[in-house]
Scaffold this motif. Sequence first.
Motif, short mmCIF file in Angstrom:
data_model
loop_
_atom_site.label_atom_id
_atom_site.label_comp_id
_atom_site.label_asym_id
_atom_site.label_seq_id
_atom_site.Cartn_x
_atom_site.Cartn_y
_atom_site.Cartn_z
N SER A 86 0.82 -1.22 0.00
CA SER A 86 0.00 0.00 0.00
C SER A 86 0.85 1.26 0.00
O SER A 86 0.32 2.36 0.12
N PHE A 87 2.17 1.11 -0.17
CA PHE A 87 3.07 2.26 -0.08
C PHE A 87 3.45 2.85 -1.44
O PHE A 87 3.41 4.05 -1.63
N GLY A 88 3.87 1.99 -2.36
CA GLY A 88 4.41 2.46 -3.63
C GLY A 88 3.36 2.94 -4.61
O GLY A 88 2.15 2.86 -4.36
N ASP A 89 3.86 3.45 -5.76
CA ASP A 89 2.93 3.80 -6.84
C ASP A 89 2.17 2.55 -7.29
O ASP A 89 0.97 2.61 -7.58
N LEU A 90 2.88 1.43 -7.32
CA LEU A 90 2.31 0.12 -7.62
C LEU A 90 3.03 -0.91 -6.76
O LEU A 90 4.18 -0.70 -6.36
N ALA A 91 2.35 -2.01 -6.46
CA ALA A 91 2.98 -3.11 -5.74
C ALA A 91 2.60 -4.42 -6.41
O ALA A 91 1.50 -4.55 -6.96
N CYS A 92 3.51 -5.38 -6.37
CA CYS A 92 3.32 -6.63 -7.10
C CYS A 92 3.42 -7.83 -6.16
O CYS A 92 4.38 -7.94 -5.38
N PHE A 93 2.45 -8.74 -6.28
CA PHE A 93 2.39 -9.94 -5.46
C PHE A 93 2.44 -11.17 -6.35
O PHE A 93 1.98 -11.14 -7.49
N SER A 94 2.97 -12.25 -5.78
CA SER A 94 2.95 -13.56 -6.44
C SER A 94 2.12 -14.52 -5.60
O SER A 94 2.18 -14.50 -4.37
N PHE A 95 1.33 -15.35 -6.29
CA PHE A 95 0.56 -16.39 -5.61
C PHE A 95 1.07 -17.78 -6.02
O PHE A 95 0.31 -18.75 -6.07
N PHE A 96 2.36 -17.86 -6.34
CA PHE A 96 2.98 -19.16 -6.61
C PHE A 96 2.69 -20.08 -5.42
O PHE A 96 2.61 -19.62 -4.28
N PRO A 97 2.50 -21.38 -5.65
CA PRO A 97 2.04 -22.27 -4.58
C PRO A 97 2.85 -22.23 -3.28
O PRO A 97 2.30 -22.51 -2.21
N THR A 98 4.14 -21.89 -3.35
CA THR A 98 4.96 -21.90 -2.13
C THR A 98 4.82 -20.63 -1.29
O THR A 98 5.33 -20.58 -0.17
N LYS A 99 4.13 -19.62 -1.81
CA LYS A 99 4.02 -18.36 -1.08
C LYS A 99 3.08 -18.51 0.13
O LYS A 99 2.27 -19.43 0.20
N ASN A 100 3.17 -17.57 1.06
CA ASN A 100 2.28 -17.59 2.24
C ASN A 100 0.82 -17.61 1.81
O ASN A 100 -0.01 -18.25 2.45
N LEU A 101 0.50 -16.88 0.75
CA LEU A 101 -0.81 -16.95 0.11
C LEU A 101 -0.57 -17.46 -1.31
O LEU A 101 -0.23 -16.71 -2.21
N GLY A 102 -0.71 -18.77 -1.48
CA GLY A 102 -0.40 -19.38 -2.76
C GLY A 102 -1.60 -20.10 -3.35
O GLY A 102 -2.42 -20.65 -2.61
N CYS A 103 -1.71 -20.09 -4.67
CA CYS A 103 -2.81 -20.81 -5.32
C CYS A 103 -2.31 -22.18 -5.76
O CYS A 103 -1.26 -22.64 -5.32
#
Length: 393
Positions: free
Chosen positions: A173-190
Amino acid sequence: MDIKLLDLKRNYESIKEDVDKKIREVLDSTQYILGENVKQFEKEFAEYIGVKHAVSVGNGTDALIIALKALGIGHGDEVITTPFSFFATSEAISYVGAKPVFVDVERESYNLDPEKIEQAITENTKAILPVHIFGRSCKIDRILEIAKKHNLYVVEDAAQAAGCEYKGKKIGSFGDLACFSFFPTKNLGCYGDGGMITTNNPKLEKVVRALRAHGSGENGQHAYNILNNIEEEVEKDEGDNTVYNPKKYYNYLIGQNSRLDEIQAAILRVKLKHLDSWNEKRIEISEKYTDSIKNHGIRCPLKANGKEMIYHLYVLEADDREKAINILREKGISTGVYYPVPLNMQKVYIGSENFENPLKVADFLSKRTFAIPLFPELTVEEISYIIETMQEV
């Protein structure tokens, strides 16, 4: 014992009933592309992060590429970033034609060192791309201060930091844009690939939405108008994105095909409800590791305040990493090395100004760091066994 670095099966079993139900609902609906689950997940994720807009994409790498494109960054531009991260961080910069400029990291946090940024700024610098590595928030307030002083964009690489906070505010919520990954190993993964871009800027949101789907349709027209200062009404798109949407054949920008599919969105909606409790469990286990592992040859990660570290990985340092890994392997404990080669030393960047001139801290860490098992479903017995074994390393 046989303890995996991450056990995805245990995680699935813990939410199996809800996930299976959601998947069946998607299959019954036959709305597979940009359907209701995608819309609702974007809304729910934006609310969770505390931003006005969230735009889902195909994966975390695409999120970075699209974010940079949306800011108009390309050939001749420079983007300052960290050498201690997954390759996608610098790859996205190179992919859009810009030059990654690597700045060394802090010894304690492993994050981009804000005090070394200004010396790397040139007339071609357009943005700073910090990474919240291993789920630890970087000093984003200082980075924003530098960016404002030099009129630069800030794109947060929050691929490993879903749920992480900095001074009580969610990362992303800080930058002009922020990028997330939902790769299965992430804390929030698909259960496949997935990514998200967040922003508070309504114009950037429209451009990002256009770029993820060939620059076409309603969002493409909105983006075209924004970029060309055109004021006109845009007809709302009511088409079916799965079977037939006539507006997708009208293209306004050169974009790409990068969409989060409906099944992955449905799964992520289930998992988002559990994210905070999972992160709390990660913190609990990690603090137990840190408090209990007493070994002069091993260095535990620096503790953080509250959720300023949500431990995507629990990364240790060892003077003799190979010996430590071999002992753990013999005892049935899996490990992972993150990251064995700093980005500025990757062969693809041979010839760049930083090659053959290692950044000291990143180079030091690349020879010593490794991760041990950490996931919410670890048992008390497994945690104790890991701690006991670490004392022998």
